[in-house]
Design a protein around this motif. Structure first.
Motif, PDB file in Angstrom:
ATOM      1  N   ARG A  28      -8.366  12.006   1.828  1.00 57.48           N
ATOM      2  CA  ARG A  28      -7.910  11.589   0.493  1.00 57.48           C
ATOM      3  C   ARG A  28      -6.826  12.539  -0.013  1.00 57.48           C
ATOM      4  NH1 ARG A  28     -11.533   7.704  -1.739  1.00 57.48           N
ATOM      5  NH2 ARG A  28     -13.504   7.742  -0.623  1.00 57.48           N
ATOM      6  N   ARG A  29      -7.047  13.842   0.151  1.00 56.34           N
ATOM      7  CA  ARG A  29      -6.040  14.822  -0.272  1.00 56.34           C
ATOM      8  C   ARG A  29      -4.748  14.645   0.525  1.00 56.34           C
ATOM      9  NH1 ARG A  29     -10.588  17.925  -0.715  1.00 56.34           N
ATOM     10  NH2 ARG A  29     -10.322  18.935   1.303  1.00 56.34           N
ATOM     11  N   ALA A  30      -4.868  14.403   1.820  1.00 52.23           N
ATOM     12  CA  ALA A  30      -3.679  14.200   2.656  1.00 52.23           C
ATOM     13  C   ALA A  30      -2.899  12.959   2.203  1.00 52.23           C
ATOM     14  CB  ALA A  30      -4.077  14.082   4.123  1.00 52.23           C
ATOM     15  N   LEU A  31      -3.613  11.885   1.912  1.00 54.78           N
ATOM     16  CA  LEU A  31      -2.947  10.674   1.415  1.00 54.78           C
ATOM     17  C   LEU A  31      -2.244  10.941   0.087  1.00 54.78           C
ATOM     18  CD1 LEU A  31      -5.583   7.924   2.257  1.00 54.78           C
ATOM     19  CD2 LEU A  31      -3.240   8.054   3.126  1.00 54.78           C
ATOM     20  N   ASP A  32      -2.904  11.641  -0.812  1.00 56.09           N
ATOM     21  CA  ASP A  32      -2.294  11.978  -2.106  1.00 56.09           C
ATOM     22  C   ASP A  32      -1.020  12.790  -1.910  1.00 56.09           C
ATOM     23  OD1 ASP A  32      -4.197  10.614  -3.572  1.00 56.09           O
ATOM     24  OD2 ASP A  32      -5.404  12.412  -4.003  1.00 56.09           O
ATOM     25  N   GLU A  33      -1.047  13.746  -0.972  1.00 55.48           N
ATOM     26  CA  GLU A  33       0.136  14.569  -0.711  1.00 55.48           C
ATOM     27  C   GLU A  33       1.273  13.744  -0.126  1.00 55.48           C
ATOM     28  OE1 GLU A  33      -1.038  17.901   1.687  1.00 55.48           O
ATOM     29  OE2 GLU A  33      -2.459  18.616   0.181  1.00 55.48           O
ATOM     30  N   LEU A  34       0.964  12.845   0.804  1.00 54.66           N
ATOM     31  CA  LEU A  34       2.000  11.987   1.379  1.00 54.66           C
ATOM     32  C   LEU A  34       2.620  11.080   0.318  1.00 54.66           C
ATOM     33  CD1 LEU A  34       0.324  11.008   4.760  1.00 54.66           C
ATOM     34  CD2 LEU A  34       2.331  12.462   4.441  1.00 54.66           C
ATOM     35  N   MET A  35       1.772  10.525  -0.555  1.00 52.22           N
ATOM     36  CA  MET A  35       2.291   9.678  -1.631  1.00 52.22           C
ATOM     37  C   MET A  35       3.184  10.480  -2.565  1.00 52.22           C
ATOM     38  SD  MET A  35      -0.653   7.028  -2.792  1.00 52.22           S
ATOM     39  CE  MET A  35       0.431   6.277  -3.991  1.00 52.22           C
ATOM     40  N   ALA A  36       2.763  11.684  -2.924  1.00 53.62           N
ATOM     41  CA  ALA A  36       3.537  12.519  -3.842  1.00 53.62           C
ATOM     42  C   ALA A  36       4.918  12.831  -3.275  1.00 53.62           C
ATOM     43  CB  ALA A  36       2.782  13.801  -4.148  1.00 53.62           C
ATOM     44  N   LYS A  37       5.025  12.910  -1.956  1.00 50.43           N
ATOM     45  CA  LYS A  37       6.301  13.179  -1.300  1.00 50.43           C
ATOM     46  C   LYS A  37       7.108  11.902  -1.056  1.00 50.43           C
ATOM     47  CE  LYS A  37       4.546  17.207   1.171  1.00 50.43           C
ATOM     48  NZ  LYS A  37       4.233  17.774   2.490  1.00 50.43           N
ATOM     49  N   GLY A  38       6.514  10.746  -1.357  1.00 45.94           N
ATOM     50  CA  GLY A  38       7.210   9.491  -1.115  1.00 45.94           C
ATOM     51  C   GLY A  38       7.296   9.125   0.352  1.00 45.94           C
ATOM     52  N   LEU A  39       6.344   9.577   1.158  1.00 45.97           N
ATOM     53  CA  LEU A  39       6.408   9.361   2.597  1.00 45.97           C
ATOM     54  C   LEU A  39       5.641   8.134   3.083  1.00 45.97           C
ATOM     55  CD1 LEU A  39       6.178  13.061   3.826  1.00 45.97           C
ATOM     56  CD2 LEU A  39       8.201  11.582   3.657  1.00 45.97           C
TER      57      LEU A  39
ATOM     58  N   SER B 185      -6.931   5.544  -1.246  1.00 45.77           N
ATOM     59  CA  SER B 185      -7.944   5.638  -0.196  1.00 45.77           C
ATOM     60  C   SER B 185      -9.090   4.696  -0.540  1.00 45.77           C
ATOM     61  CB  SER B 185      -8.423   7.080  -0.040  1.00 45.77           C
ATOM     62  OG  SER B 185      -8.817   7.588  -1.292  1.00 45.77           O
ATOM     63  N   ALA B 186      -8.812   3.413  -0.458  1.00 39.64           N
ATOM     64  CA  ALA B 186      -9.781   2.393  -0.855  1.00 39.64           C
ATOM     65  C   ALA B 186     -10.977   2.318   0.098  1.00 39.64           C
ATOM     66  CB  ALA B 186      -9.111   1.036  -0.943  1.00 39.64           C
ATOM     67  N   ASP B 187     -10.828   2.803   1.309  1.00 40.74           N
ATOM     68  CA  ASP B 187     -11.936   2.779   2.269  1.00 40.74           C
ATOM     69  C   ASP B 187     -12.987   3.810   1.852  1.00 40.74           C
ATOM     70  OD1 ASP B 187     -13.670   2.928   4.404  1.00 40.74           O
ATOM     71  OD2 ASP B 187     -12.121   3.240   5.904  1.00 40.74           O
ATOM     72  N   PRO B 188     -14.208   3.366   1.565  1.00 41.54           N
ATOM     73  CA  PRO B 188     -15.228   4.313   1.112  1.00 41.54           C
ATOM     74  C   PRO B 188     -15.569   5.387   2.144  1.00 41.54           C
ATOM     75  CG  PRO B 188     -16.179   2.119   1.420  1.00 41.54           C
ATOM     76  CD  PRO B 188     -14.704   2.000   1.643  1.00 41.54           C
ATOM     77  N   GLY B 189     -15.216   5.180   3.401  1.00 43.18           N
ATOM     78  CA  GLY B 189     -15.496   6.163   4.438  1.00 43.18           C
ATOM     79  C   GLY B 189     -14.436   7.246   4.557  1.00 43.18           C
ATOM     80  N   THR B 190     -13.418   7.206   3.704  1.00 45.37           N
ATOM     81  CA  THR B 190     -12.357   8.202   3.772  1.00 45.37           C
ATOM     82  C   THR B 190     -12.900   9.562   3.341  1.00 45.37           C
ATOM     83  OG1 THR B 190     -10.742   6.490   3.228  1.00 45.37           O
ATOM     84  CG2 THR B 190     -10.025   8.764   2.990  1.00 45.37           C
TER      85      THR B 190
END
Length: 136
Positions: free
Chosen positions: A70-81, A60-65
């Motif tokens: 950020r948590r949603a992105l982390d969860e998607l990455m963890a699932k490989g999605l 989540s490189a965008d400082p406005g995230t």
């Protein structure tokens, strides 16, 4: 009007683990390694394709995230999605063996596809899907 691809971005949780994969196992060269405001961006690319780079960036490189996003992105990455990239290789089987020997996470062994390629797939250390394709 001429258009060419210069960079695409792949989110990674751990840049050192990403470098062990993209640089050491895959053989890409490091072109830039930049830190800014507690974040890090590492640019890598194939020596055979100097005008195209992959930028390994924080999820989540965008400082406005927002923290929720950020948590949603982390969860998607963890699932490989989150999607990754497709590389072309002149030897799919050798590429597969090189990455498997390096301990990469195998998703698909080399397979001849009906659409005219032989390909295989791995996940990088952050769970991004990477495919390696060779025309039949």
């Amino acid at each position: 009007m001429a258009l060419t691809l210069a960079q695409c971005f792949i989110a990674v949780h751990d840049h050192d683990a990403a470098l062990a994969f993209y640089r050491d196992a895959l053989g890409l060269e490091v072109r830039d390694d930049v830190s800014y405001e507690g974040m890090r961006w590492v640019t890598v690319g194939s020596p055979d394709q100097p005008d195209v780079s992959l930028v390994l960036e924080p999820p989540s490189a965008d400082p406005g995230t927002s923290p929720q996003d950020r948590r949603a992105l982390d969860e998607l990455m963890a699932k490989g999605l989150l999607r990754g990239a497709i590389f072309t290789t002149d030897d799919c089987d050798a590429t597969f063996e090189r990455l498997r020997a390096a301990g990469a996470d195998v998703v698909q062994e080399p397979t001849d596809q009906y659409y005219g390629v032989r390909d295989c797939a791995f996940r990088d250390p952050s769970g991004n899907m990477l495919r390696f394709t060779q025309p039949l």
